[in-house]
Design a protein around this motif. Structure first.
Motif, PDB file in Angstrom:
ATOM      1  N   SER A 147       0.976  -0.853  -0.081  1.00 47.48           N
ATOM      2  CA  SER A 147       0.081  -0.167  -0.085  1.00 47.48           C
ATOM      3  C   SER A 147       0.718   1.464   0.371  1.00 47.48           C
ATOM      4  CB  SER A 147      -1.498   0.387   1.513  1.00 47.48           C
ATOM      5  OG  SER A 147      -0.184  -0.489   2.292  1.00 47.48           O
ATOM      6  N   SER A 148       2.015   1.320   0.434  1.00 51.01           N
ATOM      7  CA  SER A 148       2.781   2.411   0.919  1.00 51.01           C
ATOM      8  C   SER A 148       3.282   2.492  -0.851  1.00 51.01           C
ATOM      9  CB  SER A 148       4.178   2.557   1.339  1.00 51.01           C
ATOM     10  OG  SER A 148       5.144   3.737   1.877  1.00 51.01           O
ATOM     11  N   GLU A 149       3.700   2.059  -1.451  1.00 46.69           N
ATOM     12  CA  GLU A 149       4.273   1.786  -3.298  1.00 46.69           C
ATOM     13  C   GLU A 149       2.888   2.530  -3.616  1.00 46.69           C
ATOM     14  OE1 GLU A 149       5.802  -0.742  -6.624  1.00 46.69           O
ATOM     15  OE2 GLU A 149       5.595  -1.839  -4.254  1.00 46.69           O
ATOM     16  N   MET A 150       2.080   1.830  -3.889  1.00 46.80           N
ATOM     17  CA  MET A 150       0.683   2.171  -3.923  1.00 46.80           C
ATOM     18  C   MET A 150       0.206   3.873  -4.042  1.00 46.80           C
ATOM     19  SD  MET A 150      -2.285  -0.244  -3.707  1.00 46.80           S
ATOM     20  CE  MET A 150      -3.736   0.701  -4.391  1.00 46.80           C
ATOM     21  N   HIS A 151      -0.087   4.404  -2.893  1.00 46.69           N
ATOM     22  CA  HIS A 151       0.316   5.524  -2.634  1.00 46.69           C
ATOM     23  C   HIS A 151       0.832   6.247  -3.497  1.00 46.69           C
ATOM     24  CE1 HIS A 151      -1.096   9.090   0.337  1.00 46.69           C
ATOM     25  NE2 HIS A 151       0.108   8.659  -0.362  1.00 46.69           N
ATOM     26  N   GLN A 152       2.644   5.987  -2.983  1.00 49.32           N
ATOM     27  CA  GLN A 152       3.755   7.187  -4.217  1.00 49.32           C
ATOM     28  C   GLN A 152       3.232   6.880  -5.232  1.00 49.32           C
ATOM     29  OE1 GLN A 152       7.242   4.764  -2.781  1.00 49.32           O
ATOM     30  NE2 GLN A 152       7.040   5.190  -0.586  1.00 49.32           N
ATOM     31  N   LYS A 153       3.124   6.474  -5.870  1.00 51.66           N
ATOM     32  CA  LYS A 153       2.378   6.258  -7.167  1.00 51.66           C
ATOM     33  C   LYS A 153       0.537   7.189  -7.155  1.00 51.66           C
ATOM     34  CE  LYS A 153       6.417   3.415  -8.365  1.00 51.66           C
ATOM     35  NZ  LYS A 153       6.406   2.696  -9.423  1.00 51.66           N
ATOM     36  N   GLY A 154       0.525   7.470  -6.540  1.00 54.41           N
ATOM     37  CA  GLY A 154      -0.642   8.659  -6.908  1.00 54.41           C
ATOM     38  C   GLY A 154      -2.025   7.635  -6.367  1.00 54.41           C
ATOM     39  N   HIS A 155      -1.778   6.590  -6.049  1.00 51.39           N
ATOM     40  CA  HIS A 155      -3.712   6.520  -5.608  1.00 51.39           C
ATOM     41  C   HIS A 155      -4.174   6.532  -3.927  1.00 51.39           C
ATOM     42  CE1 HIS A 155      -3.260   2.739  -8.931  1.00 51.39           C
ATOM     43  NE2 HIS A 155      -2.103   2.679  -8.636  1.00 51.39           N
ATOM     44  N   LEU A 156      -5.046   6.720  -3.558  1.00 54.59           N
ATOM     45  CA  LEU A 156      -5.876   7.582  -3.057  1.00 54.59           C
ATOM     46  C   LEU A 156      -6.543   6.614  -1.680  1.00 54.59           C
ATOM     47  CD1 LEU A 156      -7.299  10.391  -4.232  1.00 54.59           C
ATOM     48  CD2 LEU A 156      -5.114  10.093  -3.038  1.00 54.59           C
ATOM     49  N   PHE A 157      -5.762   5.953  -0.852  1.00 49.39           N
ATOM     50  CA  PHE A 157      -6.829   5.240   0.569  1.00 49.39           C
ATOM     51  C   PHE A 157      -7.226   6.735   1.347  1.00 49.39           C
ATOM     52  CE2 PHE A 157      -2.883   3.466  -1.615  1.00 49.39           C
ATOM     53  CZ  PHE A 157      -2.935   2.228  -1.443  1.00 49.39           C
ATOM     54  N   TYR A 158      -8.664   5.364   1.780  1.00 51.55           N
ATOM     55  CA  TYR A 158      -8.872   6.082   3.052  1.00 51.55           C
ATOM     56  C   TYR A 158      -9.174   5.242   4.350  1.00 51.55           C
ATOM     57  CZ  TYR A 158     -10.412   8.781  -1.184  1.00 51.55           C
ATOM     58  OH  TYR A 158     -10.023   9.024  -2.711  1.00 51.55           O
ATOM     59  N   LYS A 159      -9.990   5.937   5.264  1.00 52.13           N
ATOM     60  CA  LYS A 159      -9.374   4.673   6.255  1.00 52.13           C
ATOM     61  C   LYS A 159     -11.640   5.162   7.467  1.00 52.13           C
ATOM     62  CE  LYS A 159      -7.280   2.484  10.710  1.00 52.13           C
ATOM     63  NZ  LYS A 159      -6.006   3.440  11.297  1.00 52.13           N
ATOM     64  N   SER A 160     -11.871   3.448   7.266  1.00 54.16           N
ATOM     65  CA  SER A 160     -13.806   3.815   7.931  1.00 54.16           C
ATOM     66  C   SER A 160     -13.362   3.759   8.717  1.00 54.16           C
ATOM     67  CB  SER A 160     -14.719   3.126   7.631  1.00 54.16           C
ATOM     68  OG  SER A 160     -14.007   1.967   8.240  1.00 54.16           O
ATOM     69  N   GLU A 161     -14.693   4.893   9.712  1.00 56.52           N
ATOM     70  CA  GLU A 161     -14.775   4.583  10.860  1.00 56.52           C
ATOM     71  C   GLU A 161     -14.399   3.476  12.165  1.00 56.52           C
ATOM     72  OE1 GLU A 161     -18.539   6.696  12.473  1.00 56.52           O
ATOM     73  OE2 GLU A 161     -18.182   7.658  11.023  1.00 56.52           O
ATOM     74  N   ASN A 162     -14.705   2.067  10.974  1.00 58.30           N
ATOM     75  CA  ASN A 162     -14.341   1.144  12.053  1.00 58.30           C
ATOM     76  C   ASN A 162     -13.456   0.421  11.087  1.00 58.30           C
ATOM     77  OD1 ASN A 162     -15.237   0.304   9.556  1.00 58.30           O
ATOM     78  ND2 ASN A 162     -16.372  -0.997   9.755  1.00 58.30           N
ATOM     79  N   ASN A 163     -12.197   0.888  10.960  1.00 53.31           N
ATOM     80  CA  ASN A 163     -11.001   0.971  10.435  1.00 53.31           C
ATOM     81  C   ASN A 163     -10.359  -0.382   9.432  1.00 53.31           C
ATOM     82  OD1 ASN A 163      -9.507   1.963  12.996  1.00 53.31           O
ATOM     83  ND2 ASN A 163     -10.411   0.727  14.019  1.00 53.31           N
TER      84      ASN A 163
END
Length: 178
Positions: A147-163
């Motif tokens: 996921s860190s690599e994905m994020h570095q390539k521009g992919h967005l991540f979100y975290k819901s209230e229930n993790n």
């Protein structure tokens, strides 16, 4: 109705089919608690506000949330209907996990993890949760997502209230198939 049945019914109407109960969700997925209870009881569900609070508090996946004054309720994620949960993009941990079963591996290797009828692909921070999710459909296979690599390539991540970690798509190049 036992707690599990109430939870499953809430998942159905708050995530997928509010028309089944004749309720309306606002653009962020909220519905009025009193109207929800009236409609449930009109269909013979026999649930009061204390029982609803118990279901929300004890749901093992924390699928539901009340607003601050507990007059509104919504599902935290997993919708197949259009809602805007106002998630803000955040930086994910280095690795996230996804539980699946072997029969989907060929498609995942070709197309990655797709959200299908949901708003996002669901990922977890720990292998145990991913194992439980995958086990719902058979013998689980745990995928490691870089996921860190994905994020570095521009992919967005979100975290819901229930993790639950959410993203639009996980291309197969970011999945460790072991």
């Amino acid at each position: 109705m036992n707690t599990k049945h109430i939870s499953k019914f809430l998942s159905l109407v708050l995530r997928h089919n509010p028309d089944k109960l004749g309720i309306t969700l606002d653009t962020q997925g909220w519905t009025d608690v009193n109207i929800l209870l009236q409609k449930m009881n009109a269909q013979g569900k026999n649930v009061d506000v204390e029982r609803l609070k118990e279901v929300v508090a004890t749901n093992d996946k924390k699928r539901f949330a009340f607003n601050e004054d507990q007059t509104m309720i919504r599902a935290n994620q997993g919708h197949s209907i259009s809602v805007d949960l106002n998630y803000e993009a955040i930086t994910p941990p280095n690795f996230l996990y996804h539980g699946t079963v072997p029969k989907f591996m060929g498609e995942i290797k070709q197309q990655g993890l797709r959200k299908m009828s949901r708003h996002h692909v669901h990922l977890s921070e720990d292998k145990t949760t991913a194992m439980r999710v995958g086990a719902r459909r058979g013998v689980p296979t745990i995928l490691v997502i870089r996921s860190s690599e994905m994020h570095q390539k521009g992919h967005l991540f979100y975290k819901s209230e229930n993790n639950v970690w959410l993203t639009d798509h996980v291309p197969s190049e970011f999945i460790d198939f072991k």
